[in-house]
Design an enzyme around this catalytic site. Structure first.
Site, mmCIF file in Angstrom:
data_model
loop_
_atom_site.group_PDB
_atom_site.id
_atom_site.type_symbol
_atom_site.label_atom_id
_atom_site.label_comp_id
_atom_site.label_asym_id
_atom_site.label_seq_id
_atom_site.Cartn_x
_atom_site.Cartn_y
_atom_site.Cartn_z
ATOM 1 N N SER A 41 -9.946 -0.819 7.292
ATOM 2 C CA SER A 41 -9.371 -0.566 5.969
ATOM 3 C C SER A 41 -8.693 -1.748 5.305
ATOM 4 C CB SER A 41 -8.376 0.596 6.038
ATOM 5 O OG SER A 41 -9.066 1.821 6.049
ATOM 6 N N LYS A 84 0.852 -1.193 0.000
ATOM 7 C CA LYS A 84 0.000 0.000 0.000
ATOM 8 C C LYS A 84 0.890 1.247 0.000
ATOM 9 C CE LYS A 84 -3.943 1.858 2.723
ATOM 10 N NZ LYS A 84 -4.795 1.613 3.909
ATOM 11 N N SER A 106 -9.796 1.673 3.203
ATOM 12 C CA SER A 106 -8.964 2.466 2.346
ATOM 13 C C SER A 106 -7.942 1.658 1.531
ATOM 14 C CB SER A 106 -8.187 3.482 3.188
ATOM 15 O OG SER A 106 -7.321 2.817 4.081
#
Lengths: 496, 100, 491
Positions: free
Chosen positions: A179, A79, A155
């Site tokens: 997330s 990420k 997210s």
């Protein structure tokens, strides 16, 4: 079977047996990214050259019979809020860090490299991990591989979508209020949020420091276990990382196939209340029935503070910490500086205006307000008190049950743009996941079926602090009875 | 709990975020509805409940006082929007003693 | 001025750099003359993703100082974030201890003009220093150097127990002496290792309900010398008096609260920086990236056991145990190593008494230290060597001024006193027949002074003794010379 259809563990076996080279594995992933990413937009950046170079090096070492580590040659995505000192950006999907290159590696990135992984790219996310749909990316929205008109969740939507669409076998995400688990559910993959303190946060760009935790995405429970194994453990650079002496890292893979018996599963009525989509509820209840069929006992429990109150608490605690953590983005030492400013304060205000998206601004302002003079007790202190009540709910529950199950998300993937105008509705996407972060416990989402429309549904399993080993075994019990991981999104079928 | 536009501007200034008139309007509405939701917490009696600031029972995490090399100065200021002579450069600041 | 005489009521916040090798939360070296931004890392630069880790030494030095100030070490201390935007503060928050500091309460006894006064200590807490913001002459921009960012800073907050500018200065000096004594900090004022922020208000009588009435509090920021502390406080006391006289009803703490002022050293005046209305909203909250400090009893006891005798206690003991005058005791205890040296000297001397030893310390040893600007540990002779030479004077082997010369030669050569006296034939002469001849010659060559003495001018004798000493190359025993002279001239 095509290389990209291999799970991380099978890819690892093939690499070790030298039936597959690291260069081939990386090449297959990079090819899939080239083919699929333009539609899905899971990656913000890829490093094809770097990945190939590294794969060659790992092949050499494997050929020489070296022990290259747990992940030798396995491609992985990270990420974009984890620092990489490889010349690739670490942007957190924010304009304010658009051109920033981290001068150091995050602890997890160091661990991946030590274990021989090949990092192929950095995945899209909601800006600074603030969001539940990856539509808040400062650059572009990621699409759900199962339906490109829908969101992948967030997210960590980029990581979830990348694994779901088989662009990489596994990826790292971060989970502050859901997330990892919520996008895992919406994309039909396994996503695990470890206990707070299990994985070092050093080099994870902070959103809410007391809640953030890095965790793995994989198509199978085994893959999630493998990536957790590679990243878990003490790091002296993170004061909140638990010392090895207190909590040694167990072998997550050794007994993964051993069922937990007897198994008592807590089913909180709060997780099946108003707002839960009927189709999702049925699919989740079917999953519980599978556990019952395996001999587990389902126990009705109460978590009175763990849905609405948890969301309210979460949005005070997380935004307060965020308002502080994001104060550093001011255009002085790195990142975006407005070219047009009258003086120092104006430079701060314009740089932040231009650099941050709406959701980040909203949360910074909410948190600033909650901490400001005269409001601290009413908001921040109150929220920390309720946080304790939430923790106590779980402590009490885990005296009676081994784990808690329910839906990960109240609905399957929603449409792009459906909730963007209404922040509060978006926040309720985390209604079943936020309490886990507030209580600092472990949680996982595993695929448990599909809606009529062909959208994946996730089963959330929560368990007490530092019980990931048992949690993974519990998840694996269900996975063995079903075949969800073998299903690929239709978009993957277009492979040559 | 409704936030007035003035309060939004004040919070914006405290957060060092410049806001357009439109944004002030929009954020006032959105933040007010979030705060309304958060007011749920007042349904709970938390008197005597110790705030939970640190999730894990860790304490005294200390490092030894041993120096290690840091960043090369070029790398330290290399990512800055403006630098000169090894310093970070900022618009002229009138020293108002804000520094600690 | 109406009613009672105003009583200056002053509290002081003192910041000092701790004597650590590394910063508070990262392993960067603490250095004061390094090129800009060369002692920095991602942590102290506040880069995305970094986390702080506490420096054990800094925590222990803070506890040490709190104990020396007679404070209590609570069972639980925690870190907080204090927010304000400034370009020398890369995270735009400072990590500090807000409501649960490492040290609570205590006091410091401060000597001033032969007496002592006691200043209560409110708290002692740790924080991180900011970087340096500079304003180059060209005027277009300001520049930032972050080498200082994250340097461990100890803040000592006093109760408002200081009542004059002189006391404010003495408090600062005594606190500095203590910190240096304890090796808690080097407190080099030129390097900015110690900074003072006095809070000044005047108590002027009482209001109609009998409660004390105060002028508004003004806090003067960032004073970095004792002189500026004294002058700035004196200036503020005078300014408060004047403001109060001009507007007795308006110039009150209730109405105006607290303001922040700066000090212009060249103009010797303060100026307003921030009024109450502009007060910062620091938005303190517990630092989630750090865990609490729980000073268990064993740890605190170990630190307590390592505390040396504190300067004020030692000063009083020197007066009592060695019979020293106030002044001597103050001078000898100001530096811990000097005091240690003195005590060792007294112990090893066979014939030199404590007061004589004190004179040797001040007139010979410390004079050399001052001249050469060195620490006592840097000179090549020890307490036993000084004892040897002063014992030779006391027993009459050499005279006092030869003693000083021998001492100087010991420093140069590293030889013992006995060796030098032997080699240079410096042992003093007390032989009457030898000295009588010298005295006769001196009287013959100095008829004037001899006559003066006979005429009753006692002082003339000194000149004659001096001549006799010179004639013998300083080896004559002055006592014996004196006796012979008196006998001859009066006889």
């Amino acid at each position: 079977m095509a290389t990209i259809d291999l799970t991380a563990c099978r890819m690892r076996d093939a690499l070790r047996a030298r039936n597959l080279s690291a260069v081939e594995a990386a090449g297959a992933c990079l090819e899939a990214i080239d083919r699929l990413n333009p539609g899905i937009r899971a990656f913000l950046s890829t490093d094809a050259q770097g990945a190939r170079r590294r794969a060659e090096e790992i092949d050499k070492r494997l050929d020489a019979g070296e022990d290259v580590g747990l992940l030798a040659g396995v491609p992985v995505a990270v990420k974009d809020n984890m620092c990489t000192d490889d010349g690739q950006p670490t942007s957190c999907a924010s304009r304010i860090l658009e051109n920033w290159r981290a001068p150091y590696n995050a602890h997890v990135v160091e661990r991946l490299l030590e274990e021989g992984a090949v990092i192929v790219g950095k995945t899209n996310m909601d800006e600074f991990a603030m969001g539940s749909s990856t539509e808040n990316s400062g650059f572009e929205a990621t699409r759900n591989p199962w339906d490109l008109d829908r969101v992948p969740g967030g997210s960590s939507g980029g990581s979830a979508a990348a694994v779901s669409a088989r662009m990489v076998p596994m990826a790292l995400g971060s989970d502050t209020g859901g997330s990892i688990r919520q996008p895992a559910a919406l994309c039909g993959v396994v996503g695990l949020k470890p206990t707070y303190g299990r994985v070092s946060r050093y080099g994870l760009v902070a959103f809410a420091s007391s809640l953030d935790q890095i965790g793995p995405f994989g198509r199978t429970v085994e893959d999630a276990a493998l990536l957790l194994q590679a990243t878990a453990g003490h790091d002296p650079r993170d004061s909140t990382s638990v010392p090895e002496a207190d909590q040694p890292v167990p072998d997550y893979l050794a007994a993964l196939d051993e069922p937990v018996a007897p198994l008592r599963i807590g089913v909180p009525k709060e997780f099946f209340g108003e707002g839960l989509d009927a189709e999702v509820e049925k699919i989740v209840r079917d999953a519980l029935a599978v556990y019952a069929g395996l001999g587990a006992e389902l126990v009705n429990i109460d978590l009175p503070h763990s849905t609405d109150y948890a969301i309210a608490t979460y949005y005070i605690v997380a935004t307060s910490e965020a308002s502080s953590n994001l104060a550093r983005y001011d255009g002085v030492h790195y990142g975006h500086r407005s070219s047009d400013h009258a003086d120092m304060i104006d430079m701060y205000m314009r740089s932040r205006e231009e650099g941050f998206g709406d959701e980040v601004k909203r949360r910074i302002m909410l948190g600033t307000y909650a901490l400001s003079a005269g409001y601290y007790d009413a908001y921040y202190k109150k929220a920390l008190q309720v946080r304790r009540l939430i923790r106590q709910d779980f402590d009490r529950a885990f005296e009676k049950v081994d784990c808690i199950m329910g839906p990960t998300s109240p609905t399957a993937a929603f449409r792009q743009g459906e909730k963007t105008d209404d922040p509060l509705t978006m926040y309720l996407s985390d209604v079943y996941t936020a309490s886990c972060n507030l209580a600092a416990i472990a949680g996982v989402s595993i695929p448990c079926g599909f809606t009529e429309a062909g959208l994946p549904v996730g089963l959330q399993i929560l368990s007490g602090v530092f019980t990931e080993e048992r949690l993974l075994r519990i998840a694996r019990m269900y996975e063995r009875e079903t075949d969800w991981p073998s299903r690929a999104p239709p978009v993957c079928g277009e492979a040559p | 709990m409704a936030l007035s536009k003035d309060e939004v501007l004040k919070v914006g200034a405290l957060s060092r975020i410049r806001l357009t008139d439109d944004e002030v309007e929009r954020f006032a509405g959105q933040l007010s509805s979030i705060l309304d939701y958060v007011d749920k917490l007042n349904e709970l009696d938390t008197s005597g409940v110790e705030p939970l600031a640190h999730a894990l029972p860790l304490h005294n995490v200390l490092r030894e006082d041993e120096p290690r090399p840091g960043l090369d100065p070029q790398k330290a200021v290399g990512g800055a929007p403006e630098s000169a002579g090894g310093f970070f450069r900022v618009p002229r600041v009138i020293d108002d003693g804000s520094s600690a | 001025m109406s009613g009672a005489e105003p009583i200056p009521t002053i509290g002081m916040e003192v910041h000092l750099h701790l004597a650590t090798h590394t910063k508070m939360f990262c392993a960067c070296a603490v250095e004061y003359d390094a090129p800009p931004n060369s002692r920095v890392c991602p942590v102290c630069l506040g880069m995305p993703g970094v986390l702080p880790v506490m420096n054990r030494k800094a925590v222990e030095l803070a506890i040490r100082m709190a104990l020396a100030l007679n404070g209590t070490i609570p069972d639980f201390a925690k870190w907080d974030r204090k927010h304000y935007y400034y370009p020398d503060l890369p995270k735009n928050y400072q990590i500090s201890e807000y409501d649960q500091p490492l040290g609570v309460g205590g006091y410091l006894d401060v000597p001033l003009d032969g007496e002592t006064f006691r200043v209560g200590i409110t708290r002692v807490h740790l924080e991180e220093d900011a970087g340096k913001l500079m304003h180059p002459e060209d005027g277009a921009c300001s520049v930032v150097d972050l080498n200082r960012t994250g340097t461990p800073l100890l803040e000592v907050v006093s109760e408002p127990d200081i009542h004059s500018a002189e006391q404010a200065r003495a408090y600062g000096e005594t606190l500095r002496q203590l910190a240096v004594y304890l090796a808690v900090g080097d407190c080099n004022m030129q390097l900015g290792q110690m900074r003072f922020e006095p809070n000044i208000s005047l108590q002027i009588g009482t209001d109609e309900k009998g409660r004390p009435r105060f002028t508004p509090i003004s806090e003067i920021k960032n004073l970095n010398s004792f002189r500026s502390v004294e002058r700035a406080v004196a200036f503020e006391i005078a300014r408060h008096r004047q403001e109060y006289e001009d507007d007795p009803d308006g110039y009150t703490l209730e109405r105006l609260g607290k303001s922040t002022r700066g000090w212009l050293d060249d103009r010797e005046e303060t100026f307003l920086q921030r009024s109450k209305e502009e007060a910062n909203d620091y938005r303190y909250f517990p630092e989630p990236d750090l865990v609490p400090v729980v000073p268990d009893r064993k740890w605190v006891d170990t630190i307590r056991a390592g505390l040396p005798e504190l300067p004020e206690h030692r000063r009083r003991r020197f007066i009592k145990e060695y019979g020293l005058p106030q002044y001597d005791a103050g001078v000898l205890t100001a530096d811990r190593e000097v005091a240690d040296f003195y005590e060792e000297y007294v112990r090893s001397a066979a014939n030199t008494d404590a007061k004589t030893a004190a004179n040797w310390m001040m007139q010979d040893v410390m004079r050399i230290l001052n001249e050469r600007k060195v620490a006592i540990a840097e000179i090549r002779i020890g307490p036993g060597d000084v004892a040897e030479v002063s014992d030779m004077v006391v027993t009459g082997t050499i005279n006092r001024s030869t003693g000083s010369d021998v001492f100087a030669k010991m420093l140069e050569s590293g030889k013992s006193a006995a060796e030098i006296v032997e080699e240079e034939n410096l042992a003093q002469t007390s032989d009457e027949s030898e000295l009588k001849a010298v005295v006769d010659r001196v009287i013959a060559e100095n008829p004037g002074p001899a006559e003066d003495f006979r005429g009753g001018k006692e002082r003339a004798l000194g000149r004659l003794i001096g001549q006799a000493m010179r004639a013998t190359g300083g080896k004559a025993n002055p006592k014996v010379v004196r006796e012979i002279l008196v006998r001859k001239l009066r006889g």
